[in-house]
Structure formats: C-alpha cells, structure tokens
Design an enzyme around this catalytic site. Structure first.
Site, PDB file in Angstrom:
ATOM      1  N   SER A  62       0.770  -1.338  -0.108  1.00 17.93           N
ATOM      2  CA  SER A  62       0.013  -0.032   0.186  1.00 17.93           C
ATOM      3  C   SER A  62       0.801   1.315  -0.047  1.00 17.93           C
ATOM      4  CB  SER A  62      -1.022  -0.141   1.312  1.00 17.93           C
ATOM      5  OG  SER A  62      -1.800  -1.186   1.369  1.00 17.93           O
TER       6      SER A  62
HETATM    7  N1  SAM Z   1      -0.539  -4.965   4.028  1.00 16.25           N
HETATM    8  C1  SAM Z   1       0.203  -5.192   3.058  1.00 16.25           C
HETATM    9  C2  SAM Z   1       1.464  -4.580   2.866  1.00 16.25           C
HETATM   10  O1  SAM Z   1       2.041  -3.811   3.466  1.00 16.25           O
HETATM   11  O2  SAM Z   1       2.206  -4.967   1.731  1.00 16.25           O
HETATM   12  C3  SAM Z   1      -0.795  -4.729   1.684  1.00 16.25           C
HETATM   13  C4  SAM Z   1      -1.557  -5.780   1.141  1.00 16.25           C
HETATM   14  S1  SAM Z   1      -2.237  -6.058  -0.419  1.00 16.25           S
HETATM   15  C5  SAM Z   1      -2.949  -4.511  -0.606  1.00 16.25           C
HETATM   16  C6  SAM Z   1      -3.559  -6.868   0.246  1.00 16.25           C
HETATM   17  C7  SAM Z   1      -3.295  -8.575   0.426  1.00 16.25           C
HETATM   18  O3  SAM Z   1      -4.523  -9.002   0.895  1.00 16.25           O
HETATM   19  C8  SAM Z   1      -2.897  -9.130  -0.666  1.00 16.25           C
HETATM   20  O4  SAM Z   1      -1.594  -9.655  -0.221  1.00 16.25           O
HETATM   21  C9  SAM Z   1      -3.999 -10.499  -0.846  1.00 16.25           C
HETATM   22  O5  SAM Z   1      -3.353 -11.715  -1.214  1.00 16.25           O
HETATM   23  C10 SAM Z   1      -4.491 -10.365   0.703  1.00 16.25           C
HETATM   24  N2  SAM Z   1      -5.831 -10.929   0.657  1.00 16.25           N
HETATM   25  C11 SAM Z   1      -6.788 -10.911   0.179  1.00 16.25           C
HETATM   26  N3  SAM Z   1      -7.839 -11.543   0.371  1.00 16.25           N
HETATM   27  C12 SAM Z   1      -7.497 -12.164   1.810  1.00 16.25           C
HETATM   28  C13 SAM Z   1      -7.900 -13.089   2.649  1.00 16.25           C
HETATM   29  N4  SAM Z   1      -9.402 -13.315   2.418  1.00 16.25           N
HETATM   30  N5  SAM Z   1      -7.315 -13.426   3.669  1.00 16.25           N
HETATM   31  C14 SAM Z   1      -5.959 -13.020   3.757  1.00 16.25           C
HETATM   32  N6  SAM Z   1      -5.565 -12.278   2.944  1.00 16.25           N
HETATM   33  C15 SAM Z   1      -6.097 -11.887   1.864  1.00 16.25           C
END
Ligand code: SAM
Length: 214
Positions: A62
């Site tokens: 992000s």
């Molecule tokens: N917090 C992260 C960082 O600092 O890099 C940003 C993460 S990215 C915007 C969103 C993440 O949520 C992705 O890696 C995606 O695979 C994960 N995601 C989506 N649905 C999910 C779920 N149901 N459970 C766990 N992770 C999930």
C-alpha cells in the site's frame, strides 16, 4: 543510487505528516521500518514514492500515506494484540510490530506469507505470527483483538472480525465495490458498533467467505 534513509525521512515528512498523520509513534515506526526491503529489488528505488507498488501474485504494497492513516486510526498505545488481514509484503505488519505487543497476520497466498515471514524474521521482529488462510474469518483461536486492520477491499464489513474485537476495540477496513472503497473505522461499543468514514481508497480485493467470492 537512492539514499534510503533520506528518502524515508522525506516520505514521512511530506507524504504522511504532510497529509495530517500526527501520531508520533506511528511516524517513528515508519521512519524506522526499511520499506525498500519489502519490495522486489528492481523496484527498490521507488519504495518511498507516493503510491502503491506491485508485489507477487498481482497484489500490492500500500501507499505509505494509507499505511500511516490506517495505523493511526487504531490509536495504538504499545501493549495491544493486533490482527492484520492481508500480510502482502509484510511492510504494514512490520509497522504494527514496532507499535504493539503482538501482531497476528493472515495472508491468502502462501508464497507471500512465507516471503513476508522470512523478511520479518531477518529484521528481528519476534512479536509477529503469520498464518496462511482466509483472513475474512479472522483468527478465532487467538481472539479477541484490541485492533484489526484489513488491507484489502470488501463489499461489507466481515462480521467475524467485529465479533473478534474486544469491547472498545477498533477495526479499520476498506468497504465498497471492486474498484473503489471507503475506509471505515468500526469501534465496538456496548450498544453495538460505531462507524466513521475516513475517506475514499482503492485496494485490491479481499477474497474469502466474508469478502468477494473467488
Ligand atoms: N498490508 C500489505 C503490505 O503492507 O504489503 C498490503 C497488502 S495488499 C494491498 C492486500 C493483501 O490481502 C494481498 O496480499 C492479498 O493476497 C491479501 N488477501 C486478499 N484476501 C485475503 C483473505 N481473505 N485473507 C488473507 N489475505 C487476503
């Protein structure tokens, strides 16, 4: 060659503080965490830029300001137990680990979870536990949590996450459609929940039982 420490200082001053994030502890944590180590080597020079960056599995790390805003909204004091849904690169996890007692983080993609875990270990964060699975279900075994941060967009607020908050605890979650969401701060209060809208954001999708279907 970018001077990463200088780039980080400018990022915090201009992008994060400059847009109204004033919690000293959050700013210090963001000054400390080496964001460039959480992105691919080819993108390191852009790690402190004012936008999200791609990571593996078509996901993103992000934008720094959004990390600051979401983290500040939880009003963390230092001893809390916090749950993060969407470990991704592990950067937000590291910022949280600087600020609280224990961080539980769930990632849907195993390779992202393993990679984040390995970087966090190398950096010495021993107050973080990462699990691979559907974070929309929360982490019932270790609930309740003082704070929960969802770093992916969902059509509605996942009820299990609200249920896994302590009384008075806060959940920050992007709610909307697949392309744009509102950042909603949910506080658990005796009468139910209190919601505050912190403004528009664009996140990748939360895919799971209480998010978008695969
Ligand atoms: N917090 C992260 C960082 O600092 O890099 C940003 C993460 S990215 C915007 C969103 C993440 O949520 C992705 O890696 C995606 O695979 C994960 N995601 C989506 N649905 C999910 C779920 N149901 N459970 C766990 N992770 C999930």
């Amino acid at each position: 060659m970018v001077n990463f420490r200088k780039a980080r200082e400018r990022m915090v001053e201009v992008q994060v503080m400059g847009r109204g994030v004033h919690d000293e502890r959050v700013l210090e944590a963001m000054l400390k965490v080496p964001r460039h180590l959480f992105v691919d080597e080819a993108l390191r020079d852009q790690a402190y830029s004012d936008h999200p960056l791609p990571i593996a599995e078509n996901q993103t790390i992000s934008q720094p300001y959004i990390v600051g805003l979401m983290t500040e909204s939880l009003e963390l004091k230092g001893t809390e137990k916090v749950l993060e849904i969407g470990t991704g690169s592990g950067y937000q996890t590291a910022v949280l680990a600087e600020l609280v007692g224990r961080v539980f983080s769930i990632e849907r993609y195993p390779d992202l979870g393993y990679r984040a875990n390995s970087i966090l270990r190398k950096l010495g964060y021993d107050n973080v536990i990462i699990r691979v699975g559907d974070g929309s279900l929360g982490w019932p075994d270790d609930a309740p949590f003082d704070g929960i941060i969802v770093t992916a967009g969902t059509p509605t607020i996942p009820q299990p996450l609200v249920d896994q908050l302590v009384m008075g605890g806060a959940l920050i979650v992007p709610v909307g459609d697949m392309t744009a969401q509102e950042l909603i701060l949910v506080r658990r209060v005796a009468e139910g929940i209190k919601k505050t809208n912190l403004g528009g954001v664009r996140f990748v999708n939360l895919v799971g039982k209480w998010g978008w279907k695969e």
